[in-house]
Design a protein around this motif. Structure first.
Motif, mmCIF file in Angstrom:
data_model
loop_
_atom_site.group_PDB
_atom_site.id
_atom_site.type_symbol
_atom_site.label_atom_id
_atom_site.label_comp_id
_atom_site.label_asym_id
_atom_site.label_seq_id
_atom_site.Cartn_x
_atom_site.Cartn_y
_atom_site.Cartn_z
ATOM 1 N N ARG A 60 2.012 -1.582 15.999
ATOM 2 C CA ARG A 60 3.150 -2.438 15.344
ATOM 3 C C ARG A 60 2.530 -3.345 14.117
ATOM 4 O O ARG A 60 3.219 -3.505 13.107
ATOM 5 N N LEU A 61 1.374 -4.002 14.437
ATOM 6 C CA LEU A 61 0.564 -4.476 13.602
ATOM 7 C C LEU A 61 0.230 -3.683 12.308
ATOM 8 O O LEU A 61 0.589 -4.159 11.127
ATOM 9 N N HIS A 62 -0.086 -2.583 12.396
ATOM 10 C CA HIS A 62 -0.488 -1.627 11.133
ATOM 11 C C HIS A 62 0.847 -1.393 10.510
ATOM 12 O O HIS A 62 0.999 -1.227 9.367
ATOM 13 N N GLU A 63 1.866 -1.069 11.178
ATOM 14 C CA GLU A 63 3.256 -1.002 10.442
ATOM 15 C C GLU A 63 3.485 -2.260 9.468
ATOM 16 O O GLU A 63 4.128 -1.870 8.401
ATOM 17 N N VAL A 64 3.457 -3.460 10.261
ATOM 18 C CA VAL A 64 3.692 -4.386 9.310
ATOM 19 C C VAL A 64 2.983 -4.773 8.071
ATOM 20 O O VAL A 64 3.521 -5.185 7.087
ATOM 21 N N VAL A 65 1.663 -4.378 8.323
ATOM 22 C CA VAL A 65 0.690 -4.480 7.134
ATOM 23 C C VAL A 65 1.399 -3.450 6.083
ATOM 24 O O VAL A 65 1.138 -3.593 5.129
ATOM 25 N N VAL A 70 3.170 -2.857 0.418
ATOM 26 C CA VAL A 70 4.054 -2.151 -0.391
ATOM 27 C C VAL A 70 4.809 -3.227 -1.244
ATOM 28 O O VAL A 70 4.886 -3.123 -2.200
ATOM 29 N N ARG A 71 5.286 -4.387 -0.314
ATOM 30 C CA ARG A 71 6.199 -5.345 -1.065
ATOM 31 C C ARG A 71 5.087 -6.002 -2.039
ATOM 32 O O ARG A 71 5.755 -6.571 -2.967
ATOM 33 N N GLY A 118 4.044 -13.712 9.356
ATOM 34 C CA GLY A 118 4.142 -14.706 8.417
ATOM 35 C C GLY A 118 2.674 -14.905 7.960
ATOM 36 O O GLY A 118 2.337 -15.127 6.890
ATOM 37 N N VAL A 119 1.632 -14.864 8.956
ATOM 38 C CA VAL A 119 0.193 -15.067 8.610
ATOM 39 C C VAL A 119 -0.265 -14.048 7.930
ATOM 40 O O VAL A 119 -1.061 -14.056 6.900
ATOM 41 N N LEU A 120 0.203 -12.565 8.193
ATOM 42 C CA LEU A 120 -0.391 -11.696 7.427
ATOM 43 C C LEU A 120 0.109 -11.537 6.201
ATOM 44 O O LEU A 120 -0.613 -11.187 5.314
ATOM 45 N N ALA A 121 1.370 -11.903 5.994
ATOM 46 C CA ALA A 121 1.967 -12.116 4.566
ATOM 47 C C ALA A 121 1.198 -13.052 3.806
ATOM 48 O O ALA A 121 1.034 -12.797 2.335
ATOM 49 N N HIS A 122 0.884 -13.966 4.429
ATOM 50 C CA HIS A 122 0.199 -15.207 3.826
ATOM 51 C C HIS A 122 -1.385 -14.540 3.408
ATOM 52 O O HIS A 122 -1.633 -15.074 2.005
ATOM 53 N N VAL A 205 6.688 -15.908 1.900
ATOM 54 C CA VAL A 205 8.052 -16.150 2.395
ATOM 55 C C VAL A 205 8.922 -15.016 1.519
ATOM 56 O O VAL A 205 9.824 -14.414 1.946
ATOM 57 N N ASP A 206 8.319 -14.808 0.236
ATOM 58 C CA ASP A 206 9.119 -13.710 -0.665
ATOM 59 C C ASP A 206 8.588 -12.196 -0.240
ATOM 60 O O ASP A 206 9.687 -11.563 -0.212
ATOM 61 N N LEU A 207 7.722 -12.202 0.551
ATOM 62 C CA LEU A 207 7.249 -10.949 1.261
ATOM 63 C C LEU A 207 8.159 -10.726 2.623
ATOM 64 O O LEU A 207 8.467 -9.377 2.770
ATOM 65 N N THR A 208 8.206 -11.556 3.280
ATOM 66 C CA THR A 208 8.678 -11.568 4.619
ATOM 67 C C THR A 208 10.173 -11.921 4.674
ATOM 68 O O THR A 208 11.077 -11.159 5.450
ATOM 69 N N GLY A 209 10.860 -12.536 3.869
ATOM 70 C CA GLY A 209 12.164 -13.283 3.883
ATOM 71 C C GLY A 209 12.403 -13.950 5.153
ATOM 72 O O GLY A 209 13.469 -14.187 5.548
#
Length: 296
Positions: A60-65, A70-71, A118-122, A205-209
């Motif tokens: 799941r972590l790799h899927e989120v990354v 991509v975003r 959220g941390v990954l997106a940051h 926030v723009d990446l995760t919504g």
């Protein structure tokens, strides 16, 4: 930071050698900015003993990354690394063409799926904005200021016995200016780091919504066990330092800015689960983990 250092060095050079010294200093600053150093990613990871985190151990972590990369329109998806440390931390190193995302064991155990997203997106926002290269350049500027300080200390030793009339006070004042250079540059470096954190929060926030996910993660990290023990043993928390001496803005301010974004438009939230981010296998599978290079 480069502009501030250029102004400081230019003032010293102009007072000492006139316009010629000012031109040489400005040319040196421009060359420094163009040829900023690039520390190999493998060197930084080896310092932390980071090991690659296989996809089967954290699907799941790799899927989120994958989704966040991509975003964020990254050139290449960063490799994910694992650090066997109880400290909750995450960071990115390198540039978009050769980047790595490192996560500690303490962070993976502490945050749920939404908070970790959220941390990954940051961190990926730092990578998209080129912050690792910017902070590497600021570190080089800081080291240059340290060298200026040593030069200023030696010049103070030489100029102080000669400071008997008004004319000889000019070299002494220049020496004190060089000695003060590291303090000025350090304050600028800390201000730069704080501004990059605010920008990374906004882009995350723009990446995760999901501004609440990152806000929750910041609160959890602020109240983690490491902070609690620091309050007990030292008598204060890391957030009690003066703002000018901190690399990160106050957590309360970051959370308020994040929660204020809830009313604005955002992308669809990343689909994450709220279970553990990493599959911690039983003891019988430890030999397989050793072969993959991860220490448990």
């Amino acid at each position: 930071m480069l502009m501030g250092l250029a102004v400081m060095l230019g003032a010293v050079a102009w007072l000492l050698t006139g316009m010629a010294g000012l031109v040489w200093v400005l040319a040196t600053i421009v060359l420094l900015g163009a040829l900023r150093p690039r520390v190999p990613t493998a060197w930084v990871l080896s310092m932390y003993r980071a090991q690659p985190l296989p996809r089967w151990a954290a699907p799941r972590l790799h899927e989120v990354v994958d989704v966040l990369a991509v975003r964020a329109r990254l050139q290449r998806r960063p490799q994910v690394f694992y650090i066997a440390s109880p400290t909750a931390n995450a960071f990115v190193v390198g540039r978009q063409d050769d980047a790595a995302l490192a996560l500690t064991d303490g962070l993976l155990r502490l945050l749920d799926g939404r908070e970790l997203t959220g941390v990954l997106a940051h961190e990926l926002s730092h990578l998209h904005n080129g912050d690792p290269a910017i902070m590497s350049l600021s570190d080089l500027v800081s080291r240059l200021a340290q060298w200026m300080s040593w030069l200023g200390l030696w010049s103070v030793v030489v100029s102080l016995p000669l400071a008997v009339d008004r004319a000889s006070l000019v070299p002494l004042l220049l020496s004190f200016l060089l000695v003060a250079a590291p303090t000025v540059v350090t304050l600028m470096q800390l201000a730069l780091a704080r501004s990059r954190e605010y920008d990374a929060d906004l882009e995350a926030v723009d990446l995760t919504g999901d501004p609440e996910g990152l806000a929750r993660a910041l609160v959890v990290l602020e109240n983690s066990d490491g902070q609690i023990w620091e309050r007990i043993l030292v008598g204060r928390s890391a957030g009690s330092d003066p703002l000018l001496l901190r690399t990160h803005p106050a957590t309360t301010q970051r959370v308020q800015r994040l929660l204020a974004l809830r009313a604005g438009p955002s992308r669809p939230p990343v689909d994450v689960n709220h279970g553990p981010a990493v599959v911690y296998p039983p003891v019988t599978q430890r030999p397989r983990l050793r072969r993959t290079g991860i220490r448990w």
